[in-house]
Design a protein around this motif. Sequence first.
Motif, PDB file in Angstrom:
ATOM      1  N   THR A 106      21.220 -69.795  -7.118  1.00 14.25           N
ATOM      2  CA  THR A 106      22.083 -70.710  -6.373  1.00 14.25           C
ATOM      3  C   THR A 106      22.497 -71.863  -7.268  1.00 14.25           C
ATOM      4  O   THR A 106      21.988 -72.036  -8.382  1.00 14.25           O
ATOM      5  N   GLY A 107      23.405 -72.641  -6.786  1.00 19.12           N
ATOM      6  CA  GLY A 107      23.905 -73.780  -7.557  1.00 19.12           C
ATOM      7  C   GLY A 107      25.346 -74.069  -7.214  1.00 19.12           C
ATOM      8  O   GLY A 107      26.004 -73.302  -6.487  1.00 19.12           O
ATOM      9  N   ILE A 137      20.589 -61.791  -6.386  1.00 16.99           N
ATOM     10  CA  ILE A 137      21.830 -62.136  -5.712  1.00 16.99           C
ATOM     11  C   ILE A 137      22.273 -63.520  -6.147  1.00 16.99           C
ATOM     12  O   ILE A 137      21.464 -64.360  -6.561  1.00 16.99           O
ATOM     13  N   VAL A 138      23.563 -63.757  -6.079  1.00 25.39           N
ATOM     14  CA  VAL A 138      24.136 -65.090  -6.234  1.00 25.39           C
ATOM     15  C   VAL A 138      24.649 -65.520  -4.870  1.00 25.39           C
ATOM     16  O   VAL A 138      25.338 -64.741  -4.197  1.00 25.39           O
ATOM     17  N   THR A 139      24.308 -66.730  -4.422  1.00 23.28           N
ATOM     18  CA  THR A 139      24.744 -67.165  -3.098  1.00 23.28           C
ATOM     19  C   THR A 139      24.978 -68.665  -3.065  1.00 23.28           C
ATOM     20  O   THR A 139      24.296 -69.444  -3.742  1.00 23.28           O
ATOM     21  N   LYS A 163      26.060 -69.522 -12.452  1.00 22.89           N
ATOM     22  CA  LYS A 163      25.227 -68.514 -11.784  1.00 22.89           C
ATOM     23  C   LYS A 163      25.879 -67.132 -11.782  1.00 22.89           C
ATOM     24  O   LYS A 163      25.220 -66.123 -12.045  1.00 22.89           O
ATOM     25  N   SER A 164      27.196 -67.036 -11.498  1.00 29.38           N
ATOM     26  CA  SER A 164      27.874 -65.736 -11.503  1.00 29.38           C
ATOM     27  C   SER A 164      27.952 -65.164 -12.915  1.00 29.38           C
ATOM     28  O   SER A 164      27.828 -63.949 -13.125  1.00 29.38           O
ATOM     29  N   THR A 165      28.140 -66.059 -13.907  1.00 31.05           N
ATOM     30  CA  THR A 165      28.185 -65.606 -15.293  1.00 31.05           C
ATOM     31  C   THR A 165      26.842 -65.006 -15.703  1.00 31.05           C
ATOM     32  O   THR A 165      26.788 -63.965 -16.371  1.00 31.05           O
ATOM     33  N   LEU A 166      25.756 -65.659 -15.301  1.00 32.35           N
ATOM     34  CA  LEU A 166      24.415 -65.135 -15.592  1.00 32.35           C
ATOM     35  C   LEU A 166      24.220 -63.770 -14.950  1.00 32.35           C
ATOM     36  O   LEU A 166      23.692 -62.842 -15.585  1.00 32.35           O
ATOM     37  N   LEU A 167      24.666 -63.654 -13.703  1.00 32.74           N
ATOM     38  CA  LEU A 167      24.528 -62.364 -13.010  1.00 32.74           C
ATOM     39  C   LEU A 167      25.319 -61.278 -13.732  1.00 32.74           C
ATOM     40  O   LEU A 167      24.863 -60.134 -13.867  1.00 32.74           O
ATOM     41  N   LEU A 220      16.279 -69.316  -8.112  1.00 30.71           N
ATOM     42  CA  LEU A 220      16.711 -69.933  -9.360  1.00 30.71           C
ATOM     43  C   LEU A 220      17.877 -70.857  -9.044  1.00 30.71           C
ATOM     44  O   LEU A 220      18.865 -70.429  -8.435  1.00 30.71           O
ATOM     45  N   THR A 221      17.754 -72.122  -9.462  1.00 29.31           N
ATOM     46  CA  THR A 221      18.841 -73.078  -9.248  1.00 29.31           C
ATOM     47  C   THR A 221      19.449 -73.422 -10.601  1.00 29.31           C
ATOM     48  O   THR A 221      18.737 -73.753 -11.556  1.00 29.31           O
ATOM     49  N   MET A 222      20.794 -73.337 -10.674  1.00 28.08           N
ATOM     50  CA  MET A 222      21.475 -73.617 -11.934  1.00 28.08           C
ATOM     51  C   MET A 222      22.366 -74.838 -11.805  1.00 28.08           C
ATOM     52  O   MET A 222      22.940 -75.124 -10.741  1.00 28.08           O
ATOM     53  N   HIS A 223      22.472 -75.543 -12.929  1.00 33.11           N
ATOM     54  CA  HIS A 223      23.355 -76.709 -12.993  1.00 33.11           C
ATOM     55  C   HIS A 223      23.848 -76.853 -14.436  1.00 33.11           C
ATOM     56  O   HIS A 223      23.056 -76.860 -15.378  1.00 33.11           O
TER      57      HIS A 223
END
Length: 771
Positions: free
Chosen positions: A40-41, A198-200, A47-51, A214-217
């Motif tokens: 999430t983030g 998942i990314v949400t 986050k989508s790039t990581l996925l 996992l939280t991304m910033h």
Amino acid sequence: MAHTIELRKVSKYYATEDSVSMGFSRVDLNLDIGEFVAITGESGSGKSTLLNVISGLDTYEEGEMFVCGEDTTAYSTEDYERYRKTYIGNIFQDFNLINSYTVYQNIELVMLLGGKKKKECRARILELLDMVGLSEYRNTKASRLSGGQKQRVAIARALAKDAPIIVADEPTGNLDSASAESIMAILSEISKDKLVVIVTHNYEQAEPYVTRKLTMHDGKIIEDKHFSRAGARQTEPETVEFEVEDGEYDSETGAPVVKGMRKSSEARLGVRNTFNIPAKFILLFIVYFFVSTAVLSQYATTKNSLHEEDLLGTNPYFTNTSSDRIIVKKADESAFTDADFDAVQNSRNIRSIVRNDLAIDNGVSFVLGDFYIEGSVYPQSELEESELTFGHMPENDYEIVIKTDASSDAYFSINAAGESLIGTTVNLQDMGQMQVYEFSQPITIAGVIIEDDAEDESDYSMYGYSTIYVSDTVSNELMISLMAEISGTVMNFGGTKIDSDYERAIYSSPKVPEGKAYIFEDQTYYYKDGEAAGKDLGLTVKNRFFESSIGLKVDQIITADNIKKLLDIDKENFDMYYNCVYISEADFDKLFDKGYFQISAFMQNETDSEETIKALNGAGFTTLALKDSLSDMTGGYSLIIQMVNYGRLAIEFIVLFFIAYAVIKLIMRSRNSYYSTLRILGATKKNTDTILRIELIIMMVIAYAVDIAFVAAVKLGYISNKSLTQLLYFLTVSDYVMLGIVLLALSLLIANRYSRKIFSKSAMKAFREEG
């Protein structure tokens, strides 16, 4: 034991012409089977790039990523295809289902891509449909499902792949709360045996189910929390190595061996895609039908043009050089018998025969009032009553029918005279009007045929001439006169022989008794005492067919004063015949009626002339195809002319290719998302190329088959059109096969060009643009 996914200081950057932007930077992360991970983030946090990097849709620029212990640093495009096919099951925010496929077919698709046989898929698909609660919708098109149902199909499709890793980008983003909760529950259950990532944006929906957050910033992981939830395996999962079936690892690299898609499955999808969207099918059919028809007509036009150029030549011995005419003689040069006539008529590809071959090239003429008609002579057996414009079919041997068309010099005169010609008596003359042919009875006109258009190559008529249809009796009498025209004569006046040097010297008259001869007064001086009456006269005639002799007695001496009384010839015409001899009709027949030594056969299809001639030669005849005997009117440049014509045809085909490609490209744009989805699901470029080729080739085959059916209808007479018949006349079976190959090549070129356009982008870029 190796982690399922392990990232060591991995970074992803996006470069444009003017700048470089960061996707994420120096990420360290381990992921294992049994985890349900939510990333999430904020938007743009990476986050989508990581996925996408985890799922193999995108590459990375720095660091190392390991999959079950295998380093992906040096992965090629093909390696990433293998990775996605083996390890990754995707669930998309926008579902990325094939809307024209049923629910069953959407799930089946990913299994076929994985190398499964069609019959191997059924049980697993039904099991998955039952798991996601869609059994009753298995035959429903995906386009008719609700958003929640589509997402369930996407989950079932991901599970059908039986991959160890399930990745989902905003799997509930387009769903209502009830549907979202149902999807999360399903993913939680799946995560017991797989790694689910998942990314949400709506973490609250996932919170009750995930085992890890996992939280991304700003491209970095700022939070990594593990949870213990009901149904989750444990707080800190063990590292688990995913295994495939025994014996399916590469002996050198240790990487799993990926089964390729079966050829039968590629064919099945190609056929399915051809017909599953009616609007696309109709548009592609129209385009391919246009291409097929254009190729066919351009080639046929070129062949007709070359054929017409070939026929520009002349033959000094034959006036009628019709391309379907064959001169036939017996090998032993004897006269034809009835059996011989039947043998020629019944030979392959023979439409009709003309026994009096000489009359075709010498012809006849006659004067009707103030206009003049000339033409070749043909048998009345070729006539049909339905052809008549005026009059009736001949009722006796001495009635004739005249046919004229727009190419004839007498067309307008005959058209104007019309029905008034019926019953008119005519005197048939040679084409030069030098000699009136004598017949047993007067010749009258029984019928007239007027055709508005000039005839095609398959007809008898010659440009500028009419056609005269006569009975066998008249034809035979005419043949005897023609034999006299072409024969040389040696006249033996009591031992003095005079050679006519192939000028006609013998005529017949009903006034001359049989066995007698009338000679002119100047010929009496060939006798020793100048007395000719009662003396012997020997006549020997010779032509290219036979030699014949007869002995007669001189009975009368013809002078200018008695020619009218003796022969009913006007005195002013005396000088025309003073070197000739008149004999009885019976003696004339004895000299010249020796039968037919040469006939003409007309082919149904001149393109089959080689086989036709071969058959006739094999039956004991010698032949000459007139189209092969013409002089070269191109001055020796016929080969260059052919090259120019075929060069022009090649240019037309190239232009047609680019026009067809441009139109097909527009039609197939709606299919870009389909092929992008195939790539994301694990299809290789080769798979998608093959499916695309099959689809376009089937369209070509259907369009060409319709064209061929139309051609067959024209050639069989179901469609009556003189222009079309003429256009298609010279095309043979080998031509149609060759044109089919040309169309196949055009289809493959179009498919390859379109395929390169689609696959010039990376899978991720294509997915972003089309998915």
